[in-house]
Design a protein around this motif. Structure first.
Motif, PDB file in Angstrom:
ATOM      1  N   ALA A  99       0.825  -1.205   0.000  1.00  0.00           N
ATOM      2  CA  ALA A  99       0.000   0.000   0.000  1.00  0.00           C
ATOM      3  C   ALA A  99       0.860   1.257   0.000  1.00  0.00           C
ATOM      4  CB  ALA A  99      -0.917   0.013   1.216  1.00  0.00           C
ATOM      5  N   VAL A 100       0.341   2.283  -0.671  1.00  0.00           N
ATOM      6  CA  VAL A 100       0.829   3.646  -0.499  1.00  0.00           C
ATOM      7  C   VAL A 100      -0.190   4.285   0.437  1.00  0.00           C
ATOM      8  CG1 VAL A 100       1.428   5.821  -1.626  1.00  0.00           C
ATOM      9  CG2 VAL A 100       1.761   3.654  -2.833  1.00  0.00           C
ATOM     10  N   PRO A 101       0.024   4.148   1.738  1.00  0.00           N
ATOM     11  CA  PRO A 101      -1.050   4.449   2.689  1.00  0.00           C
ATOM     12  C   PRO A 101      -1.153   5.926   3.023  1.00  0.00           C
ATOM     13  CG  PRO A 101       0.846   3.648   3.875  1.00  0.00           C
ATOM     14  CD  PRO A 101       1.218   3.628   2.412  1.00  0.00           C
ATOM     15  N   GLN A 102      -2.138   6.234   3.802  1.00  0.00           N
ATOM     16  CA  GLN A 102      -2.375   7.597   4.268  1.00  0.00           C
ATOM     17  C   GLN A 102      -2.506   7.548   5.790  1.00  0.00           C
ATOM     18  OE1 GLN A 102      -5.728   9.522   2.330  1.00  0.00           O
ATOM     19  NE2 GLN A 102      -5.977  10.977   3.994  1.00  0.00           N
ATOM     20  N   PRO A 103      -1.486   8.014   6.508  1.00  0.00           N
ATOM     21  CA  PRO A 103      -0.234   8.659   6.050  1.00  0.00           C
ATOM     22  C   PRO A 103       0.783   7.636   5.570  1.00  0.00           C
ATOM     23  CG  PRO A 103      -0.264   8.528   8.439  1.00  0.00           C
ATOM     24  CD  PRO A 103      -1.613   8.023   7.985  1.00  0.00           C
ATOM     25  N   ALA A 104       1.724   8.106   4.769  1.00  0.00           N
ATOM     26  CA  ALA A 104       2.702   7.222   4.138  1.00  0.00           C
ATOM     27  C   ALA A 104       3.586   6.521   5.150  1.00  0.00           C
ATOM     28  CB  ALA A 104       3.561   8.018   3.151  1.00  0.00           C
ATOM     29  N   GLY A 105       3.700   7.072   6.346  1.00  0.00           N
ATOM     30  CA  GLY A 105       4.555   6.486   7.368  1.00  0.00           C
ATOM     31  C   GLY A 105       4.128   5.111   7.826  1.00  0.00           C
ATOM     32  N   LEU A 106       2.910   4.732   7.510  1.00  0.00           N
ATOM     33  CA  LEU A 106       2.472   3.385   7.865  1.00  0.00           C
ATOM     34  C   LEU A 106       3.266   2.318   7.125  1.00  0.00           C
ATOM     35  CD1 LEU A 106      -1.401   3.987   7.852  1.00  0.00           C
ATOM     36  CD2 LEU A 106       0.041   3.570   9.861  1.00  0.00           C
ATOM     37  N   ASN A 107       3.803   2.661   5.966  1.00  0.00           N
ATOM     38  CA  ASN A 107       4.651   1.760   5.200  1.00  0.00           C
ATOM     39  C   ASN A 107       6.096   2.185   5.425  1.00  0.00           C
ATOM     40  OD1 ASN A 107       6.127   0.410   3.187  1.00  0.00           O
ATOM     41  ND2 ASN A 107       4.451   0.500   1.708  1.00  0.00           N
ATOM     42  N   GLY A 108       6.764   1.536   6.378  1.00  0.00           N
ATOM     43  CA  GLY A 108       8.107   1.943   6.767  1.00  0.00           C
ATOM     44  C   GLY A 108       9.115   1.926   5.637  1.00  0.00           C
ATOM     45  N   PRO A 109       9.197   0.863   4.850  1.00  0.00           N
ATOM     46  CA  PRO A 109      10.161   0.864   3.739  1.00  0.00           C
ATOM     47  C   PRO A 109       9.902   1.984   2.739  1.00  0.00           C
ATOM     48  CG  PRO A 109       9.473  -1.368   4.249  1.00  0.00           C
ATOM     49  CD  PRO A 109       8.594  -0.460   5.055  1.00  0.00           C
TER      50      PRO A 109
END
Length: 831
Positions: A99-109
């Motif tokens: 995912a490109v989540p909202q907020p992006a910080g949820l996807n650490g890599p």
């Protein structure tokens, strides 16, 4: 076929996990599902995903089991409870994207890549074309409008190193925190852009056309190890017993991926969500047990479609809708137009990446041709729209000849789209590159030809992979998500893996398919309903009956005259005064659901019809919705098919009930006893009428008390209970006698004898189980019934019918009117 190292499931049961149905809820269902007769639970994705996700395919962290479901502790507890009841776990795995989540910080890599760019250790994880424009930055199409209009909504939190935009948060590149906003934006490793730019400007691979899902490079061994470490650990620990692989066609090399996975799991049972079309075969080299089963769905459903009646239904549809050939009037024309629209609009960015790569290859070797970008672009489009399958497999030697022939035929047609023959040579270049071939180029031309340099080899490999990935996205979006909704003649045929242009299949085709599966992929998956089917099996079974009575369907709509058509109103900009196509679709959808008219039915039918209209993209769409049109459609559903005008549907429903029963029970019995491992979707052990998501993804509901009553000797009081009894009987037989259905089993057609023989489908498994069912039961009744048609049970026996307990001697010819006197199906065993 690759045989699993551990015993294959005898049957799996799919559970859609979500915050409202976590591991604990699944654990509570274990005793009932064990009693039902399955051997394994089949769980939707379990890794950490976007908070609140109802499906789990938007993974954000491969290292953790999803906390909202109960975390790893909850999964282990579910596995322990399942094991105590004799069940294992099969888990859905999503290797293609994150995912490109909202907020992006949820996807650490991904967050680290946004902060540090190509220098990030995680940059190799994601399929990004850093040279694809945007000054070496990653395009993020998240803005609600053009950048200039959105500038007032940006907030720089320098102390936190963040750039905020509404609910979004993005990391700031180190050292840019104090820059003025315009310079700060231009200095990041990402470019924030209007969401509408995604279709033409995106420079990362995505899942189909969903920009919120970014492609992952699992072909890189380090990325594979990092993204699979947790799942493989759970396999080694005995928590997970098998895997379902989501969307393998998105991968660079599906065969290579499966080989690496097979090694990592020690050969556990694994099936892949590969959708086969026409006569296509699964690559024999793939290290898996087979597909998830959409090919089985196609062969089962086709048995219950009347070929003559479906043709007549098309005539009535054409009179009612009066469609243009490429807007639902002709299947092939409709598919071709949809493909052109998708490849030129929705997948423009993917095509442009291929154009850039082909241009670089051509530019390095002048003998390959002096091709303008427009010619390469046209050659790409013309080849892609002519592929009859989802994708070729350039790296798979077992498919080389088949794919070469297929692309050769496509290239012949593509050349005809060019006015100048010399310019059509661009097709030859694209054709060879798509097959992974190095076009004939003599030595001595700048180091190219038989010995291309490293950059050239990389570009050629990249092109072949991107071409295949783009082809897969194009087929899915143009056929499944567009043409299926523009050709609603018989909605039951508009299903994943289906062929609305030729919806009917006869017994011979079914038997040939089953024999091939038993020989080549005996432990493949089979399905009738999934989280992705547009209509559940029982909805499709109801609609299929209409192919046996097309004139009655015409008369039902005709009895309502103008009220049968959705009147949009001439004031809707560009929408037209009426929409007979969406009306036809709405009436069939309501009939398929079979729910009493009223608000509850309308609340389910209206969203499904609106989704169909948006996917079709003729009067409204997801990106250009027309509010007045959609309001008119919703009102039509409430007042028409699901309202006071829907009375004729109820009368037709009562009239066709016996034939719906035959289809529902017949399809269920085929699924449960044919070669392969049946996967039951949650709730489908009973009558299960569900429409497209989100309708089919509601939390599971179970009826253990009903199963207990049936086990106690109670007679089924309705079709739902009757289906439950049949399902439990067949599942328990499979679990009790796995050798009769597994890899070492056999499959033999049993042919009926007499004038109505084509209405009977029967087969024998391993000489010990005989399945018998009725097809096209309405036509059977209309032609006088079984008459003296009989079925000779195989020698041996005696054969005991498991639903009624009656016995029939082996080798006896029994009249089908007697054999199927109580039900349209029968299941015999010689134990």
């Amino acid at each position: 076929m690759t045989q699993p190292s551990s015993p294959s499931p005898t049957a799996t049961y799919r559970l859609q996990l979500q915050p409202d149905f976590p591991f604990a809820a699944a654990e509570r269902a274990v005793p009932h599902l064990a009693e039902l007769g399955v051997s394994h639970l089949h769980l939707s994705p379990v890794l950490e995903s976007v908070p609140g996700s109802t499906h789990g395919y938007d993974v954000v962290d491969h290292s953790a089991v999803r906390a909202e479901l109960g975390g790893e502790r909850g999964l282990r507890q579910l596995a322990a409870t399942a094991r105590a009841h004799g069940l294992g776990l099969v888990v859905d795995l999503v290797p293609n994207h994150m995912a490109v989540p909202q907020p992006a910080g949820l996807n650490g890599p991904l967050w680290d890549v946004l902060r540090h760019g190509p220098a990030s250790p995680y940059a190799r994880w994601f399929d990004v074309d850093w040279d694809g424009g945007h000054d070496g930055r990653l395009l993020l199409p998240v803005l609600g409008g053009p950048l200039g209009d959105e500038l007032p909504h940006f907030v720089v939190a320098a102390g936190d190193g963040l750039l905020r935009y509404h609910d979004h948060a993005f990391p700031l590149r180190p050292g840019t925190e104090e820059l003025p906003l315009p310079r700060l934006l231009a200095s990041q490793w990402y470019r924030l852009a209007w969401w509408r730019l995604a279709r033409s400007e995106l420079n990362y691979r995505r899942f189909f056309t969903i920009s919120e899902l970014i492609g992952v490079r699992v072909e890189d061994p380090e990325v594979f190890d990092a993204t699979h470490r947790t799942v493989l650990r759970l396999v080694r620990d005995g928590v997970i017993d098998g895997l379902r692989i989501d969307h393998p066609d998105g991968l660079v090399d599906p065969g290579g991926y499966l080989a690496r996975l097979h090694e990592g799991t020690g050969g556990r049972w694994t099936v892949v969500e590969k959708i086969l079309t026409g006569d296509e075969r699964l690559p024999a080299s793939w290290a898996c047990a087979g597909t998830t089963g959409y090919d089985a769905l196609r062969h089962i459903d086709g048995l219950f479609v009347c070929p003559q009646g479906s043709g007549r239904l098309f005539s009535h549809y054409r009179d009612f809708v009066t469609p243009l050939a490429d807007e639902g009037g002709d299947w092939e024309e409709t598919v071709r137009r949809a493909a052109y629209e998708v490849v030129t609009h929705d997948l423009a960015a993917e095509v442009e990446r291929l154009v850039r790569t082909a241009a670089r290859i051509s530019g390095r070797a002048p003998r390959l041709g002096d091709h303008a970008p427009w010619a390469l672009r046209q050659a790409l489009r013309e080849l892609l729209v002519r592929l009859p399958v989802y994708r070729p497999y350039a790296a798979d030697a077992t498919r080389a000849a088949t794919d070469a022939a297929m692309l050769g035929r496509a290239a012949t047609g593509a050349r005809g789209a060019f006015r100048v023959p010399e310019e059509a040579r661009a097709v030859d270049l694209i054709h060879d590159l798509a097959l992974g071939r190095c076009p004939d180029e003599p030595d001595g031309d700048g180091g190219h030809g038989d010995t291309p340099d490293a950059a050239d080899r990389a570009d050629r490999a990249d092109f072949a992979a991107r071409f295949a990935q783009t082809a897969s996205a194009l087929h899915a979006k143009s056929v499944e998500d567009t043409a299926f909704y523009r050709y609603p003649v018989l909605l039951s045929a508009c299903e994943v893996g289906g062929d609305p242009g030729e919806p009917a299949l006869g017994p011979d085709a079914f038997h040939a398919y089953c024999a091939r599966v038993q020989r080549d992929w005996p432990t493949t998956g089979t399905v009738l309903s999934t989280h992705d089917t547009k209509r559940s099996a029982d909805v499709r079974a109801r609609i299929a009956v209409l192919s046996e009575c097309p004139d009655r369907w015409r008369d039902v709509l005709g009895s309502m005259a103008e009220a049968a058509v959705c009147g949009v109103g001439s004031g809707v900009d560009g929408a037209g005064p009426a929409d007979p196509m969406v009306s036809w679709l709405a009436w069939q959808t309501a009939f398929g659901l079979g729910a009493p008219a009223g608000g509850a039915a309308a609340e389910r039918v209206a969203p499904a019809v609106l989704k169909a209209a948006r996917e079709a993209g003729l009067r409204t769409s997801w990106t250009e919705p027309r509010a007045d049109y959609e309001e008119a459609v919703t009102e039509f559903v409430h007042s028409g098919p699901c309202g006071p005008l829907g009375a004729p549907l109820a009368a037709l429903d009562a009239e066709l009930a016996p034939f719906v029963r035959a289809n529902v029970l017949g399809a269920a019995l085929l699924h449960l006893t044919m070669p392969g491992v049946p996967d039951l979707y949650q709730g489908s052990e009973r009558l299960h009428t569900a429409l497209v998501d989100p309708d089919n993804r509601a939390p599971a509901r179970f009826r253990p008390e009903l199963l207990a009553e049936l086990d106690g000797g109670a007679a089924p009081l309705d079709l739902s209970a009757e289906k439950l009894r049949l399902t439990a009987t067949a599942l328990r037989l499979r679990r009790r006698r796995p050798e009769w259905f597994g890899a070492a089993a056999s499959y033999e057609p049993v042919r009926a004898e007499g004038p109505a023989a084509d209405h009977c489908v029967a087969f024998c498994r391993s000489g010990r189980v005989v399945t018998v069912l009725t097809r096209l039961s309405l036509r059977l009744v209309e032609t006088g019934g079984w008459w003296d048609t009989g079925l000779r049970l195989p020698p041996g026996g005696p054969w005991r019918e498991l639903l009624t307990g009656r016995e029939v001697p082996g080798g006896a010819l029994v009249g089908l009117s007697e054999l199927l006197a109580d039900a349209p199906v029968a299941l015999f065993a010689a134990e």
